[in-house]
Design an enzyme around this catalytic site. Structure first.
Site, PDB file in Angstrom:
ATOM      1  N   GLY A 207       0.808  -1.222   0.000  1.00 58.18           N
ATOM      2  CA  GLY A 207       0.000   0.000   0.000  1.00 58.18           C
ATOM      3  C   GLY A 207       0.836   1.264   0.000  1.00 58.18           C
ATOM      4  N   SER A 208       0.596   2.173  -0.937  1.00 61.76           N
ATOM      5  CA  SER A 208       1.482   3.320  -1.071  1.00 61.76           C
ATOM      6  C   SER A 208       0.955   4.267  -2.154  1.00 61.76           C
ATOM      7  CB  SER A 208       2.888   2.841  -1.411  1.00 61.76           C
ATOM      8  OG  SER A 208       2.829   1.794  -2.364  1.00 61.76           O
TER       9      SER A 208
END
Length: 249
Positions: A207-208
């Site tokens: 996640g980013s």
């Protein structure tokens, strides 16, 4: 299908296949699978089943599907799968502007359009080059791990800037940004590497976000809230400034 030529007139062949798992993720999948197997052998099914499903989740996170990259001198393709969460006029990062002593120019100073792509844990996390050219700069910056959806994550989170320059001097900078869960940015490229548009350049675990800095005089062809696909969605046409409106439905 890798390397095959297709077009919008029906040339080529398309078929569904299971996506491969990037080597970076195979070791994590094997570790979780081994732990799950140990619990299963010990008849601790309460732990074995969840770990078995976690193994599938880890492998899915590191999936690396083939992509069909549109070919065109003016195309800037998306470097990431995800959701367009920010489109703003900003100054490009100083690390991509300042003279780094290598003799390769950075981005020009002055406001440009930044397009931010948020990747959830369900998106593919392999990042790709938005244009073809030579990698002239890779700058890693340690930092915080705030929610990558926040505007200030561009300046405060752990991040890595990459600058790619075409033979005609056009330069595109983009930034991989770690988020709340993401704890490592893994690069596949280094300065001097020659890339094709859509070529894999790295990944961010769990996640980013990825920011793309479009050159002055270029506006995006995507909308806030739009889902984009790395290496396939055309973010912009260089030198084009369309005004596009969208309707959520």
């Amino acid at each position: 299908m890798a390397g095959e030529i297709t077009d919008n007139r029906g040339r080529g062949e398309a078929r569904w296949s299971w996506p491969s798992i990037h080597p970076e993720g195979r070791k994590y999948g094997l570790i979780v699978a081994a732990i799950s197997l140990v619990f299963a052998l010990l008849a601790w099914e309460t732990a074995a089943w969840p770990l078995g499903f976690l193994t599938l989740g880890v492998l899915a996170f590191f999936r690396d599907p083939q992509r069909v990259v549109p070919q065109g001198e003016r195309y800037v393709v998306s470097p990431a799968d995800g959701l367009i969460t920010l489109i703003q006029k900003v100054e490009p990062p100083r690390e991509l502007v300042l003279d780094d002593g290598t003799g390769h120019p950075g981005l020009p100073a002055g406001p440009v359009t930044r397009v931010s792509i948020f990747m959830s844990v369900f998106d593919v996390h392999i990042n790709r080059s938005p244009i073809g050219g030579t990698v002239s700069r890779v700058v890693y910056i340690p930092g915080k791990f705030m929610n990558a959806d926040l505007d200030k994550a561009s300046e405060e989170n752990e991040r890595q800037h990459i600058l790619v320059e075409r033979s005609d001097g056009t330069r595109i900078g983009f930034t991989q940004i770690a988020g709340l869960v993401a704890r490592r940015i893994v690069p596949f490229v280094k300065p001097g590497d020659i890339l094709a548009a859509g070529q894999r350049v790295g990944l961010i675990r769990f996640g980013s976000r990825v920011d793309v800095y479009l050159p002055a005089g270029t506006e995006p062809r995507v909308l806030l809230g739009q889902k984009v696909i790395a290496g396939e969605t055309v973010l912009a046409d260089l030198g084009d400034q369309p005004h596009i409106e969208g309707v959520s439905q």
